[in-house]
Design an enzyme around this catalytic site. Structure first.
Site, PDB file in Angstrom:
ATOM      1  N   ARG A   1     -40.864  21.070  -0.597  1.00  0.00           N
ATOM      2  CA  ARG A   1     -40.171  22.320  -0.341  1.00  0.00           C
ATOM      3  C   ARG A   1     -39.738  22.381   1.119  1.00  0.00           C
ATOM      4  O   ARG A   1     -40.428  21.866   2.011  1.00  0.00           O
ATOM      5  CB  ARG A   1     -41.075  23.532  -0.641  1.00  0.00           C
ATOM      6  CG  ARG A   1     -41.669  23.547  -2.033  1.00  0.00           C
ATOM      7  CD  ARG A   1     -40.601  23.508  -3.129  1.00  0.00           C
ATOM      8  NE  ARG A   1     -39.687  24.624  -3.116  1.00  0.00           N
ATOM      9  CZ  ARG A   1     -39.916  25.796  -3.693  1.00  0.00           C
ATOM     10  NH1 ARG A   1     -41.050  26.006  -4.363  1.00  0.00           N
ATOM     11  NH2 ARG A   1     -39.010  26.751  -3.637  1.00  0.00           N
TER      12      ARG A   1
ATOM     13  N   LYS B   1       0.873  -1.179   0.000  1.00  0.00           N
ATOM     14  CA  LYS B   1       0.000   0.000   0.000  1.00  0.00           C
ATOM     15  C   LYS B   1       0.907   1.225   0.000  1.00  0.00           C
ATOM     16  O   LYS B   1       1.509   1.564   1.008  1.00  0.00           O
ATOM     17  CB  LYS B   1      -0.929   0.022   1.216  1.00  0.00           C
ATOM     18  CG  LYS B   1      -1.954   1.138   1.139  1.00  0.00           C
ATOM     19  CD  LYS B   1      -2.875   1.153   2.332  1.00  0.00           C
ATOM     20  CE  LYS B   1      -3.995   2.149   2.101  1.00  0.00           C
ATOM     21  NZ  LYS B   1      -3.545   3.482   1.688  1.00  0.00           N
TER      22      LYS B   1
END
Length: 920
Positions: free
Chosen positions: A854, A283
């Protein structure tokens, strides 16, 4: 009985207390320590160091401190047996030290100098390796107290990378719990094996062949055992390709896509049970980098699609020299330090011109090559082809990321010993997928990830620049959660540089939820910078322990930063739909599919480890496996709508809403705190993998900005609701004809003193006028105060022309009926009148979509209606999330003629005397 334990035994009745009388074995390879939290007459911490067969012991009333200015009193008490290090329990009443005891920390310690001479002198220096205690410490005996029954000493933190001011960090407050059930840190069970792996790792790191990596590697000669092991490896049983450079099985001809999302690895909590089915690579501590080669055009692209070619011109030149075939190559760029180890800080310096270190590119995959799509080819076959290609033109700069070893446990130990991040595991037979995959896994030495910088503290004492960075990550609802602060890992230059940068980003409001961050003197900044931080673990309060700053990341957007959660390894291969080949594959790689919505809605959405499943008897197309976090949260106090209600609503209207959203760029209005709280208007979703059903538009539609967002399937509505999206706004054009809008919208926005009856009258007047112009208007409620009039047109004219035409319409109406209409926005311009908002018709502007709720009290919704229903409407929020069931049977029927009603604007423009502006 050793003399050292006489006093210990004399103080205890072992027929009553469960404390050990004696025993315990000295460690053969390291000295141990234990710190026990002891609720006796007063709470204190028993600090014990193993030496000469016993545990040297001190009682520390206040516990240890990472602040170098703190001198913590440590009273020297009797030696304890080594077996006492495992004691956790309650000492009975009337016994010496009666009270509860827990193992607060444990680990190993290394004396700095001769510890016995140090004890005699009254100054013992040492380094600690525990779960909570790290770095260099010193015990100092106070002078002038030689006749005291119990000698007073001081426990002091030495100045190193772990030191932190008390105002920023308290180890005893941050980590109050027992570590008894945690493994002993810093132990290696098989040193010989680990050392052999270290040699292999070093060889791989330095670019050498594993077979040449030291004596351990040389000793590993082929024999019956290794041959048998090779026979068990899946790759060994596969027939080799018939000729060098031939395409492997599974390759299909396909165009080279313009863009490619890389496959990402999943953090896991342990190695796979069948390690022989996996390959393992280092890694690397660097930046993920994709290379696209098409003839002489060589581009270097980050994992998020940013073109860094200009920053990596020497690397581009070397790749051009190698004459690699056309394709996409996947790897990681690093810069090595003087010891040959990848160094993230040196890599960052390589981009600002202050460091001339060589950037090395480790390549580990090739998903496209020589006019072929290789994503359905086995990983080991793809890598074999890649290794051949790189070996044909050897390079010190572009290297193959070689496979080594089959024992992930020992590989991780070896990686940690030489200071690497960890190991990447990949299933040998896996295909290449353009998302995070359980078939690529991360096995880390310690924990390390990115965090968003939300603020900073002032320095204390002689320190300059900043005291610490305030860290955060976005949760599954898009809220920036506080994760603690980091004050270690900086030098003077980086502290001053960060102060300059952060001062230019300061803001008055905290980006974290209210009262999430302790302290009153924090400086808040816009949450735009990303820091990479290593740390030991997460606390119970979801903060990082022992964090160390590694550097800033410029290749990842702040909005993509989440908390990494380790998962169990998926032991069976990923069986999701394989990638398509040929042109379809190339198209799919750069542009996610939009259909079919119904099929996609049946797929499970992203899961959360701490989420509760939605009821399986929900109405609509909500999958039973869809997960919702914090579904009980109230989004609107007036109506009582909860987050779960919002998800259910979107499940009900999903198919209806997709008719209005399909193919259109959208903007999302997120309301993590519900109605009345802060809103976030999001036009670009960079990490769509977290939101199934939400996708990015083609970058070419708006090349000067990040890719726009679209709702690809009805599942995207559910994903959006899970991320606290309430409103969904859409643009007036589709991706198919983005430069020529196919509709325009008038938003009737009433000013102060305007009655609802006047709004209804205004809408009726607009209808008559537009129909006289030869246009067919359609009506919908806005979900708020007004109404929306929507006119479909044929996509023939550009944005500016359409917007200018709508402006002319509004000016005409305002001049004709000045007592009813206003052409200018602003509250004072529309008192007693209605502002006809035409500004929603510009390029990039949006209007709330039909069926969208809304973020307003009551949570009204925007609903398509017939013109003959206008007189019966009670407001722009006639229907709400709670009452939508009253309208579902009508659905989109009122707009059934919408698609066939699109007209050109030629007649309408002549009717009002509008002439388009001449293009320069």
């Amino acid at each position: 009985m050793p003399d050292a334990l006489k006093l210990y035994k004399a103080k205890r009745n072992f027929s009553v207390t469960s404390e050990p009388e004696e025993g315990g074995q000295a460690s053969p390879d390291a000295l141990t320590f234990v710190i026990q939290k002891h609720w006796a007459t007063r709470l204190h911490y028993d600090f014990r160091l193993e030496l000469d067969g016993t545990m040297k012991s001190w009682a520390v009333p206040k516990g240890p401190s990472y602040d170098t200015h703190d001198r913590r009193m440590a009273i020297h008490v009797e030696d304890h047996p080594i077996s006492y290090s495992d004691f956790e329990g309650t000492i009975p009443p009337q016994q010496y030290g009666a009270g509860k005891v827990i193992i607060w920390d444990k680990g190993t310690w290394e004396p700095i100098g001769d510890p016995r001479a140090g004890f005699a002198k009254g100054e013992v220096k040492f380094e600690m390796h525990g779960h909570k205690m790290h770095g260099r410490w010193v015990l100092v005996r106070l002078r002038g107290h030689e006749d005291d029954k119990q000698e007073p000493w001081l426990l002091i933190k030495e100045n190193d990378e772990y030191a932190r001011p008390a105002a920023e960090f308290s180890v005893i407050d941050e980590f109050p719990d027992s570590v008894k059930d945690l493994p002993m840190p810093g132990r290696t069970t098989d040193t010989a094996v680990a050392n052999a792996k270290v040699a292999q790792l070093k060889a791989e790191r330095d670019g050498a062949e594993p077979a040449k990596a030291g004596k351990a590697a040389k000793a590993a000669k082929p024999g019956k055992e290794t041959a048998a092991a090779a026979a068990k490896t899946p790759a060994a049983s596969k027939a080799p390709r018939t000729r060098r450079g031939a395409m492997p099985e599974g390759a299909v001809k396909g165009d080279l896509p313009a863009t490619l999302n890389p496959e990402l690895a999943t953090l896991v909590d342990g190695p796979p049970q069948k390690p022989e089915e996996w390959i393992y690579e280092i890694k690397f501590d660097g930046y993920r980098m994709l290379t696209r080669i098409e003839g002489k055009d060589i581009r270097l692209i980050t994992r998020n699609g940013n073109d860094w070619t200009d920053k990596l011109l020497p690397l581009q030149k070397e790749i051009r020299r190698m004459k690699l075939p056309d394709g996409w190559y996947d790897g990681e760029i690093v810069v090595h330090d003087e010891n040959g180890k990848p160094n993230f800080n040196l890599l960052q310096l390589a981009f600002d011109g202050s460091n001339k270190a060589q950037v090395v590119y480790f390549v580990f995959d090739v998903p496209y090559c020589k006019g072929h799509d290789l994503r359905d080819v086995r990983l080991d076959d793809r890598r074999a082809l890649l290794q051949e290609l790189l070996a044909a033109k050897p390079s010190d700069t572009v290297r193959f990321s070689a496979e080594f070893g089959t024992d992930p446990d020992q590989l991780v130990v070896a990686a940690c010993q030489i200071g690497l991040e960890g190991v990447i595991g990949k299933r040998r037979d896996s295909r290449y997928v353009t998302r995070r995959s359980p078939e690529w896994i991360k096995l880390k030495c310690g924990q390390r990830q990115e965090f968003v910088i939300g603020g900073y503290t002032d320095p204390q004492g002689s320190r300059t620049g900043i005291g610490s960075l305030l860290l955060g990550y976005y949760d599954d609802e898009g809220v920036l959660r506080y994760a603690g602060n980091v004050g270690s890992g900086f030098n003077g230059a980086s502290l001053r540089h960060l102060r300059e940068v952060l001062e230019g980003m300061e803001t008055e409001k905290s980006p974290f939820p209210a009262r999430a961050v302790p302290g009153r003197t924090n400086h808040w900044v816009r949450p735009e910078l990303v820091a990479e931080v290593s740390f030991s673990e997460w606390t119970a309060g979801d903060a990082v322990r022992h964090p160390v700053f590694q550097g800033l990341r410029k290749d990842k957007p702040a909005r993509s930063v989440v908390r990494e959660q380790a998962k169990h390894v998926q032991e069976t291969p990923d069986t999701s739909t394989p990638a398509k080949g040929g042109k379809a594959a190339a198209k799919a790689a750069s542009k996610p599919a939009a259909k079919p919505a119904a099929k996609a809605a049946a797929k499970p959405a992203a899961k959360s480890a701490r989420a509760k499943p939605v009821d399986t008897d929900l109405p609509g197309n909500l999958p039973a496996t869809f997960r919702v976090t914090h579904g009980e949260r109230v989004m609107d106090k007036e109506s009582g709508v909860t987050k779960m209600d919002l998800v259910r609503y979107y499940a009900l209207v999903g198919q209806l809403m997709m008719e209005h959203l399909e193919g259109r760029p959208v903007s999302l209005v997120r309301a993590p705190e519900g109605v009345g709280g802060e809103l976030f208007f999001q036009k670009h979703v960079t990490d769509t993998a977290k939101m199934p059903g939400v996708a990015q538009m083609d970058q070419a539609l708006d090349p000067d900005h990040p890719s726009m967002t679209r709702i690809a399937t009805a599942e995207g509505l559910l994903s959006s609701a899970q991320w606290n999206v309430v409103e969904i706004h859409s643009q007036n054009a589709t991706g198919k004809h983005y430069d020529t809008p196919d509709r325009f919208v008038f938003d009737l926005d009433p000013g102060e003193g305007v009655s609802w009856a006047q709004v209804q009258e205004a809408a009726a007047l607009m209808r008559v006028f537009l129909e006289e112009l030869g246009l067919t208007p359609f009506l919908k409620t806005s979900g708020g105060k007004g109404l929306h009039v929507v006119v479909p047109i044929k996509p023939k004219l550009d944005w500016d022309t359409v917007k200018d035409f709508t402006h002319a319409v509004v000016d005409h109406l305002a001049r004709t009926l000045p007592d009813r209409f206003a052409a200018k926005s602003g509250a004072k311009n529309r008192v007693g009148r209605i502002f006809i908002d035409y500004l929603r018709n510009g390029r990039g502007a949006t209007t709330v979509s039909a069926w969208s709720p809304r973020v307003r009290p009551g949570m009204g919704i925007s609903v398509p209606v017939r013109w003959d229903e206008l007189p019966g409407l009670t407001s722009g929020a006639h229907w709400t999330v709670k009452t939508v069931h009253e309208r579902l049977d009508e659905g989109n029927a009122p707009w059934a003629e919408y698609a066939k009603s699109a007209a050109t604007l030629t007649k309408a423009m002549k009717a009002i005397g509008f002439k388009p502006a001449k293009k320069k």
